[in-house]
Design a protein around this motif. Structure first.
Motif, PDB file in Angstrom:
ATOM      1  N   ILE A 213       0.825  -1.207   0.000  1.00  0.00           N
ATOM      2  CA  ILE A 213       0.000   0.000   0.000  1.00  0.00           C
ATOM      3  C   ILE A 213       0.862   1.261   0.000  1.00  0.00           C
ATOM      4  CG2 ILE A 213      -1.626   1.342   1.408  1.00  0.00           C
ATOM      5  CD1 ILE A 213      -2.837  -1.357   2.294  1.00  0.00           C
ATOM      6  N   ARG A 214       1.938   1.249   0.770  1.00  0.00           N
ATOM      7  CA  ARG A 214       2.722   2.476   0.951  1.00  0.00           C
ATOM      8  C   ARG A 214       3.848   2.630  -0.072  1.00  0.00           C
ATOM      9  NH1 ARG A 214       3.154   3.134   7.588  1.00  0.00           N
ATOM     10  NH2 ARG A 214       0.885   3.319   7.926  1.00  0.00           N
ATOM     11  N   ASP A 215       4.364   1.528  -0.562  1.00  0.00           N
ATOM     12  CA  ASP A 215       5.467   1.616  -1.523  1.00  0.00           C
ATOM     13  C   ASP A 215       4.997   1.572  -2.969  1.00  0.00           C
ATOM     14  OD1 ASP A 215       7.212   1.696   0.602  1.00  0.00           O
ATOM     15  OD2 ASP A 215       7.686  -0.446   0.541  1.00  0.00           O
ATOM     16  N   GLY A 216       3.750   1.151  -3.188  1.00  0.00           N
ATOM     17  CA  GLY A 216       3.263   1.016  -4.543  1.00  0.00           C
ATOM     18  C   GLY A 216       2.504   2.242  -5.007  1.00  0.00           C
ATOM     19  N   THR A 217       1.780   2.075  -6.087  1.00  0.00           N
ATOM     20  CA  THR A 217       0.960   3.139  -6.664  1.00  0.00           C
ATOM     21  C   THR A 217      -0.483   2.669  -6.733  1.00  0.00           C
ATOM     22  OG1 THR A 217       1.229   2.325  -8.925  1.00  0.00           O
ATOM     23  CG2 THR A 217       2.917   3.856  -8.094  1.00  0.00           C
ATOM     24  N   THR A 218      -1.364   3.583  -7.097  1.00  0.00           N
ATOM     25  CA  THR A 218      -2.762   3.193  -7.291  1.00  0.00           C
ATOM     26  C   THR A 218      -2.873   2.097  -8.337  1.00  0.00           C
ATOM     27  OG1 THR A 218      -3.542   5.400  -6.671  1.00  0.00           O
ATOM     28  CG2 THR A 218      -5.042   4.040  -7.982  1.00  0.00           C
ATOM     29  N   GLU A 219      -2.038   2.179  -9.360  1.00  0.00           N
ATOM     30  CA  GLU A 219      -2.069   1.158 -10.414  1.00  0.00           C
ATOM     31  C   GLU A 219      -1.629  -0.197  -9.858  1.00  0.00           C
ATOM     32  OE1 GLU A 219      -0.748   4.177 -10.719  1.00  0.00           O
ATOM     33  OE2 GLU A 219      -2.316   5.024 -12.014  1.00  0.00           O
ATOM     34  N   ASP A 220      -0.611  -0.204  -8.975  1.00  0.00           N
ATOM     35  CA  ASP A 220      -0.173  -1.467  -8.366  1.00  0.00           C
ATOM     36  C   ASP A 220      -1.306  -2.103  -7.554  1.00  0.00           C
ATOM     37  OD1 ASP A 220       2.385  -1.086  -9.399  1.00  0.00           O
ATOM     38  OD2 ASP A 220       3.075  -0.036  -7.601  1.00  0.00           O
ATOM     39  N   LEU A 221      -1.972  -1.283  -6.746  1.00  0.00           N
ATOM     40  CA  LEU A 221      -3.068  -1.801  -5.934  1.00  0.00           C
ATOM     41  C   LEU A 221      -4.233  -2.268  -6.806  1.00  0.00           C
ATOM     42  CD1 LEU A 221      -3.148   0.806  -3.023  1.00  0.00           C
ATOM     43  CD2 LEU A 221      -2.494  -1.591  -2.864  1.00  0.00           C
ATOM     44  N   HIS A 222      -4.500  -1.503  -7.860  1.00  0.00           N
ATOM     45  CA  HIS A 222      -5.556  -1.882  -8.794  1.00  0.00           C
ATOM     46  C   HIS A 222      -5.261  -3.258  -9.375  1.00  0.00           C
ATOM     47  CE1 HIS A 222      -7.503  -2.012 -12.783  1.00  0.00           C
ATOM     48  NE2 HIS A 222      -8.465  -1.320 -12.208  1.00  0.00           N
ATOM     49  N   GLU A 223      -4.009  -3.501  -9.719  1.00  0.00           N
ATOM     50  CA  GLU A 223      -3.631  -4.803 -10.268  1.00  0.00           C
ATOM     51  C   GLU A 223      -3.845  -5.915  -9.247  1.00  0.00           C
ATOM     52  OE1 GLU A 223       0.232  -7.160 -12.141  1.00  0.00           O
ATOM     53  OE2 GLU A 223       0.423  -5.076 -11.493  1.00  0.00           O
ATOM     54  N   ARG A 224      -3.490  -5.663  -7.985  1.00  0.00           N
ATOM     55  CA  ARG A 224      -3.701  -6.659  -6.937  1.00  0.00           C
ATOM     56  C   ARG A 224      -5.178  -7.016  -6.800  1.00  0.00           C
ATOM     57  NH1 ARG A 224       0.407  -8.315  -3.035  1.00  0.00           N
ATOM     58  NH2 ARG A 224       2.367  -7.553  -3.906  1.00  0.00           N
ATOM     59  N   LEU A 225      -6.021  -5.997  -6.854  1.00  0.00           N
ATOM     60  CA  LEU A 225      -7.450  -6.231  -6.702  1.00  0.00           C
ATOM     61  C   LEU A 225      -8.028  -6.997  -7.888  1.00  0.00           C
ATOM     62  CD1 LEU A 225      -8.505  -2.742  -5.318  1.00  0.00           C
ATOM     63  CD2 LEU A 225      -8.572  -4.889  -4.058  1.00  0.00           C
ATOM     64  N   THR A 226      -7.621  -6.622  -9.068  1.00  0.00           N
ATOM     65  CA  THR A 226      -8.173  -7.272 -10.257  1.00  0.00           C
ATOM     66  C   THR A 226      -7.572  -8.658 -10.487  1.00  0.00           C
ATOM     67  OG1 THR A 226      -6.546  -6.101 -11.631  1.00  0.00           O
ATOM     68  CG2 THR A 226      -8.709  -5.096 -11.389  1.00  0.00           C
ATOM     69  N   ARG A 227      -6.394  -8.911  -9.886  1.00  0.00           N
ATOM     70  CA  ARG A 227      -5.748 -10.204 -10.054  1.00  0.00           C
ATOM     71  C   ARG A 227      -6.342 -11.257  -9.133  1.00  0.00           C
ATOM     72  NH1 ARG A 227       0.350  -9.368  -9.618  1.00  0.00           N
ATOM     73  NH2 ARG A 227      -0.068  -9.601  -7.390  1.00  0.00           N
ATOM     74  N   ALA A 228      -7.001 -10.803  -8.046  1.00  0.00           N
ATOM     75  CA  ALA A 228      -7.611 -11.759  -7.110  1.00  0.00           C
ATOM     76  C   ALA A 228      -8.680 -12.570  -7.831  1.00  0.00           C
ATOM     77  CB  ALA A 228      -8.224 -11.009  -5.932  1.00  0.00           C
ATOM     78  N   GLY A 229      -8.744 -13.844  -7.528  1.00  0.00           N
ATOM     79  CA  GLY A 229      -9.696 -14.716  -8.190  1.00  0.00           C
ATOM     80  C   GLY A 229     -11.132 -14.371  -7.849  1.00  0.00           C
ATOM     81  N   ALA A 230     -12.048 -14.775  -8.693  1.00  0.00           N
ATOM     82  CA  ALA A 230     -13.469 -14.477  -8.508  1.00  0.00           C
ATOM     83  C   ALA A 230     -13.940 -14.997  -7.150  1.00  0.00           C
ATOM     84  CB  ALA A 230     -14.276 -15.110  -9.629  1.00  0.00           C
ATOM     85  N   GLY A 231     -14.622 -14.121  -6.423  1.00  0.00           N
ATOM     86  CA  GLY A 231     -15.160 -14.490  -5.120  1.00  0.00           C
ATOM     87  C   GLY A 231     -14.157 -14.503  -3.997  1.00  0.00           C
ATOM     88  N   ARG A 232     -12.915 -14.137  -4.273  1.00  0.00           N
ATOM     89  CA  ARG A 232     -11.882 -14.150  -3.240  1.00  0.00           C
ATOM     90  C   ARG A 232     -12.097 -13.026  -2.227  1.00  0.00           C
ATOM     91  NH1 ARG A 232      -6.814 -16.651  -4.232  1.00  0.00           N
ATOM     92  NH2 ARG A 232      -7.202 -18.596  -5.347  1.00  0.00           N
ATOM     93  N   VAL A 233     -11.543 -13.229  -1.038  1.00  0.00           N
ATOM     94  CA  VAL A 233     -11.475 -12.189  -0.022  1.00  0.00           C
ATOM     95  C   VAL A 233     -10.112 -11.520  -0.115  1.00  0.00           C
ATOM     96  CG1 VAL A 233     -11.483 -11.686   2.460  1.00  0.00           C
ATOM     97  CG2 VAL A 233     -13.063 -13.396   1.519  1.00  0.00           C
ATOM     98  N   VAL A 234     -10.106 -10.185  -0.128  1.00  0.00           N
ATOM     99  CA  VAL A 234      -8.869  -9.409  -0.100  1.00  0.00           C
ATOM    100  C   VAL A 234      -8.834  -8.662   1.221  1.00  0.00           C
ATOM    101  CG1 VAL A 234      -7.579  -7.506  -1.127  1.00  0.00           C
ATOM    102  CG2 VAL A 234      -8.739  -9.165  -2.599  1.00  0.00           C
ATOM    103  N   ALA A 235      -7.847  -8.978   2.047  1.00  0.00           N
ATOM    104  CA  ALA A 235      -7.709  -8.365   3.365  1.00  0.00           C
ATOM    105  C   ALA A 235      -6.710  -7.219   3.284  1.00  0.00           C
ATOM    106  CB  ALA A 235      -7.243  -9.399   4.387  1.00  0.00           C
ATOM    107  N   LEU A 236      -7.156  -6.030   3.709  1.00  0.00           N
ATOM    108  CA  LEU A 236      -6.333  -4.831   3.593  1.00  0.00           C
ATOM    109  C   LEU A 236      -5.666  -4.493   4.919  1.00  0.00           C
ATOM    110  CD1 LEU A 236      -8.732  -2.432   1.622  1.00  0.00           C
ATOM    111  CD2 LEU A 236      -6.908  -3.884   0.687  1.00  0.00           C
ATOM    112  N   ASP A 237      -4.352  -4.278   4.878  1.00  0.00           N
ATOM    113  CA  ASP A 237      -3.677  -3.645   6.002  1.00  0.00           C
ATOM    114  C   ASP A 237      -4.104  -2.185   6.096  1.00  0.00           C
ATOM    115  OD1 ASP A 237      -2.226  -5.906   6.642  1.00  0.00           O
ATOM    116  OD2 ASP A 237      -0.263  -4.932   6.525  1.00  0.00           O
TER     117      ASP A 237
END
Length: 471
Positions: A213-237
């Protein structure tokens, strides 16, 4: 489990993301509906609508307000699983029906407790089912329970409570021993697996940690979110609001690109998602306009956490008040309960003429043999407390009402005061304890204060009363 406090230098430097950046990204974004499982999710924000009913007309009233979102108080933390599921389904279906004529796009947030109590994953499952049937499959469930104002943070995938200068893993706290919603895991991925009874394995939970979150960019985070599999849970620090705002920018970009999310969140995500800063407490001139002079207030206490008991003790040290206590064993005895309530109403209503009144249940917590019986007892006691509060207010209208405890706050709002539409006007202490202004029903103009059982320090309740009485 690692219980060693994390040194501040172990964390990467904060990446500054302003609320103004989020507000800019909100142009054209989906309106967010916060399904609040008790009213305490409102304590981090200002000037958002709150509904305690979910008729299509009520929801259309909220949609007509020019805000990024609104709350619907579901109070599902007080309900058994089947009823909680039914209520979530009703609310989401009504919201989608209300939004359809104008083509308003919605996203739904299941606002749960920052100490991880509540119906999860049941509530996000139900929301996801309705959304999938009506608007398309849910891609990701975003899990972000942080409440930075109250010291509940997630670091390296582990959820912590700040106590003094230390961080305590949440599973080592009293909240993890809750009679209804207890748990063993502090790492969110493990907690998801535990609460889903293994249906969602820890390995299928994507952790987005502070270094990302702190070292990346909005685009990096966007990629993490879109890369998660369908129905997955994404836990945010999240250790600061900037962390959540950084995540919100990525979430908004993903939603704009067509991704569908459901949020399971704590109070701080609410503030980040609607593009608000951490506001200071309400100023005295605003309180002066809201709180009538010359009267006395009613404090209704249902919370049994240790902090609430200490706050009551400190209030007694700092100022005079009349204490009216409902005895729980008597409330559970159908032959004696009504006379007990009648006596309490008479005592409290008479005392309001001259003093602050604190209406509470006896401090010894009575639980059942299992989760269901504990919930039944809690509902019986809560119903008696709110019935008493409603009779007191009808007999003598106080200058303000403070409700202590999440479920208590919901029941007092809906049952005792008949509030159906209100505005959150802001907090009375930094980031905690919200004041509502009812705009319909019999409580119009009666300042209503939502005070969670597990926030603040020993002086906070007395401080709130001082603030309400000072103007």
């Amino acid at each position: 489990m690692n219980t060693t406090p994390l040194p501040p230098q172990a964390l990467p430097p904060v990446r500054t993301v302003s609320a103004a950046q989020v507000r800019q990204a909100l142009a054209g974004a989906r309106r967010v509906v916060f399904l609040d499982d008790d009213p305490t999710g409102t304590q981090t924000v200002r000037d958002l609508p709150v509904l305690t009913r979910w008729s299509v007309e009520d929801i259309r009233w909220a949609l007509r307000q020019e805000t990024a979102g609104f709350f619907v108080l579901t109070n599902t933390r007080s309900l058994p699983p089947r009823d909680a599921a039914k209520r979530n389904r009703e609310v989401v279906e009504a919201c989608l029906q209300a939004a359809e004529p104008d083509g308003t796009r919605l996203v739904f947030a299941s606002r749960g407790d920052s100490t991880l109590r509540g119906h999860f994953p049941l509530e996000t499952d139900v929301i996801g089912q309705v959304v999938t049937a009506r608007t398309g499959a849910v891609d990701v469930v975003v899990l972000a329970p942080a409440y930075t104002d109250a010291g509940r943070v997630t670091i390296n995938g582990v959820h912590w409570l700040r106590t003094g200068g230390n961080l305590l893993p949440v599973a080592d706290s009293e909240f993890a021993r809750d009679a209804t919603f207890g748990y063993r895991s502090s790492r969110l991925a493990d907690w998801v697996a535990e609460k889903s009874a293994g249906r969602i394995p820890a390995g299928q939970v994507t952790e987005v940690t502070l270094d990302v979150i702190r070292d990346g960019t909005t685009e990096d985070l966007h990629e993490r979110l879109t890369r998660a599999g369908a129905g997955r849970v994404v836990a945010l620090d999240a250790a600061e609001d900037d962390d959540l705002r950084a995540a919100v920018l990525a979430i908004l970009a993903a939603e704009d690109a067509g991704r569908n999310f459901v949020y399971r969140i704590g109070p701080s995500f609410v503030r980040a998602r609607v593009g608000q800063e951490a506001h200071p407490p309400l100023e005295d001139p605003i309180l002066k306009a809201l709180v009538p002079r010359g009267g006395h207030g009613l404090v209704v206490v249902g919370s049994h956490v240790a902090l609430t008991s200490r706050q009551l003790a400190k209030l007694a040290e700092r100022r005079r008040h009349v204490s009216v206590q409902l005895d729980v064993p008597t409330l559970l005895d159908s032959d004696r309960a009504e006379n007990h309530l009648r006596d309490a109403v008479a005592t409290a209503a008479a005392a309001l003429a001259d003093d602050l009144v604190v209406l509470s249940t006896s401090r010894h917590l009575v639980t059942g043999d299992n989760e269901t019986s504990s919930l039944d007892i809690a509902r019986t006691v809560s119903a008696a407390l709110t019935e008493t509060a409603g009779r007191v207010v009808a007999a003598r209208r106080p200058a303000f009402v403070v409700a202590k405890g999440g479920i208590t706050s919901s029941d007092v709002a809906t049952e005792s005061l008949g509030i159906d539409r209100a505005w959150v006007r802001g907090s009375l202490l930094p980031g905690i304890v919200s004041l509502w202004e009812p705009v319909s029903g019999p409580a119009v103009g009666l300042p209503y204060v939502v005070f969670a059982g597990n926030v603040g320090d020993e002086d906070s309740l007395a401080d709130v009363i001082d603030r309400l009485e000072a103007p």
